[in-house]
Design an enzyme around this catalytic site. Structure first.
Site, PDB file in Angstrom:
ATOM      1  N   HIS A 157     -21.833 -28.981  32.188  1.00 16.78           N
ATOM      2  CA  HIS A 157     -21.764 -27.763  31.371  1.00 16.78           C
ATOM      3  C   HIS A 157     -22.833 -27.701  30.285  1.00 16.78           C
ATOM      4  CE1 HIS A 157     -18.349 -26.561  33.598  1.00 16.78           C
ATOM      5  NE2 HIS A 157     -17.417 -27.227  32.922  1.00 16.78           N
ATOM      6  N   HIS A 201     -15.181 -20.471  30.695  1.00 21.27           N
ATOM      7  CA  HIS A 201     -14.267 -21.520  31.138  1.00 21.27           C
ATOM      8  C   HIS A 201     -12.831 -21.237  30.697  1.00 21.27           C
ATOM      9  CE1 HIS A 201     -13.055 -25.348  32.675  1.00 21.27           C
ATOM     10  NE2 HIS A 201     -14.307 -25.777  32.834  1.00 21.27           N
ATOM     11  N   GLU A 208     -14.063 -20.202  37.565  1.00 19.73           N
ATOM     12  CA  GLU A 208     -15.357 -20.048  36.925  1.00 19.73           C
ATOM     13  C   GLU A 208     -16.382 -19.462  37.900  1.00 19.73           C
ATOM     14  OE1 GLU A 208     -16.279 -24.085  35.469  1.00 19.73           O
ATOM     15  OE2 GLU A 208     -14.155 -24.423  35.901  1.00 19.73           O
TER      16      GLU A 208
END
Length: 343
Positions: free
Chosen positions: A104, A175, A306
């Site tokens: 991420h 998220h 996501e």
């Protein structure tokens, strides 16, 4: 109530909370730290209001969790193997934050930044982030905007836009963790449908180790609605990551990418996206995350859907999706819509 330093973000400035409302009575809230989606309160048929998102009790609690609750993540959502990419034949080392890999966007990814509020109204807020060259190891400067818009039909749209001045992979997503049940129990009792014929197997670090695989005759076949718990942990691909934490290559942008329904059948989430894939995560490592109500969340209490490129795409140009690489003069644009419907 926040007091003292808890009332301030790590940069010493106050948290800035934005609330959007529509005529139907839906209320969604956000904060500028991480351009984070905090809450989605949906009016139900029986006159009650149901919270659809997991979240923390206070803004400062978001600093003490590693689940990326509701955050905007980037520059590259999901994982990059060995935290390395190749640019013009040269290896570029990125900042690693999951062992030797990057997750991420790195240890100080977009979720851990103050986003500037460009504009806001009753039903829309626009955030911007200026990411300098070398940020988390990525080449070039990136300018990103995220626009949250609430429609009258209880659809929350998230529009992502980014430009760069050097070639760089870009993969922005949100998220959020959904739990559509009134009591936010085990989200594996939700019913899920995914519009995907193939998924990507990964190793225990979440790194792709094989080609895309057909969902047919596997526990990953959600082409017809089924409870998440139905085939839970019934194969090695799931057991490697303690449940579902896999990217599904979407079959069509014209149809819903996913449909999630509460265990009692009274609240439904429909996801539309322009992204090529959807990461379905069953909250396998949520245990200990600070909860909105007192205490902490347990594992499997929320489901993340996501919208993004497949994980480690910068190192896999052979995969059947548009390129995740963005060059000068180009723009990254993607819209994902989450429609919450009381049934």
């Amino acid at each position: 109530m926040l007091t003292g330093t808890e009332a301030l973000a790590p940069d010493g400035q106050p948290w800035r909370i934005t609330t959007l409302r529509n005529a139907a009575g839906m209320v969604v809230t956000f904060m500028d730290w991480g351009a984070t989606w905090l809450s989605a309160r949906v009016p139900m048929k029986d006159g009650t209001v149901r919270e659809a998102l997991l979240g923390c009790a206070t803004p400062s609690d978001y600093l003490h969790q590693t689940a990326y609750l509701g955050a905007t993540v980037g520059r590259y959502a999901n994982r990059i193997a060995q935290a390395r990419i190749s640019v013009n034949g040269a290896t570029v080392q990125l900042a690693a934050n999951q062992g030797e890999h990057q997750l991420h966007g790195g240890p100080e990814g977009f979720n851990a930044r103050r986003w500037q509020i460009l504009s806001q109204s009753a039903q829309e807020v626009v955030y911007q982030l200026d990411s300098p060259a070398g940020d988390q190891g990525f080449p070039g400067r990136l300018l990103a905007t995220v626009t949250y818009s609430l429609a009258e039909d209880n659809t929350l749209s998230i529009a992502y836009h980014a430009t760069v001045d050097e070639a760089c992979p870009v993969n922005l997503t949100n998220h959020a963790y959904f739990n559509l049940d009134a009591e936010h129990g085990d989200a594996r009792q939700h019913t899920l449908r995914l519009n995907a014929d193939r998924y990507l197997p990964v190793d225990s670090d979440g790194i792709p180790g094989a080609a895309l695989k057909s969902v047919a005759n596997t526990s990953f076949d959600f082409r017809q609605p089924k409870r998440v718990a139905q085939n839970f942990l019934q194969d090695d691909d799931q057991r490697a990551v303690k449940g579902y934490d896999h990217a599904f290559l979407l079959s069509s942008r014209e149809q819903p990418a996913a449909e999630l329904c509460s265990a009692d059948g009274k609240l439904k989430l429909t996801v539309f996206t322009e992204a090529p894939a959807l990461q379905f995560y069953s909250g396998n490592y949520l245990a200990g995350t600070p909860a909105r109500e007192q205490g902490v969340y347990t594992a499997f209490q929320g489901i993340a859907l996501e919208s993004e490129f497949l994980p480690d795409s910068p190192n896999h140009p052979e995969w059947p999706q548009p390129t995740c690489w963005l060059g000068p003069g180009e723009s990254f644009q993607s819209v994902t819509r989450y429609c919450l419907t009381a049934v």
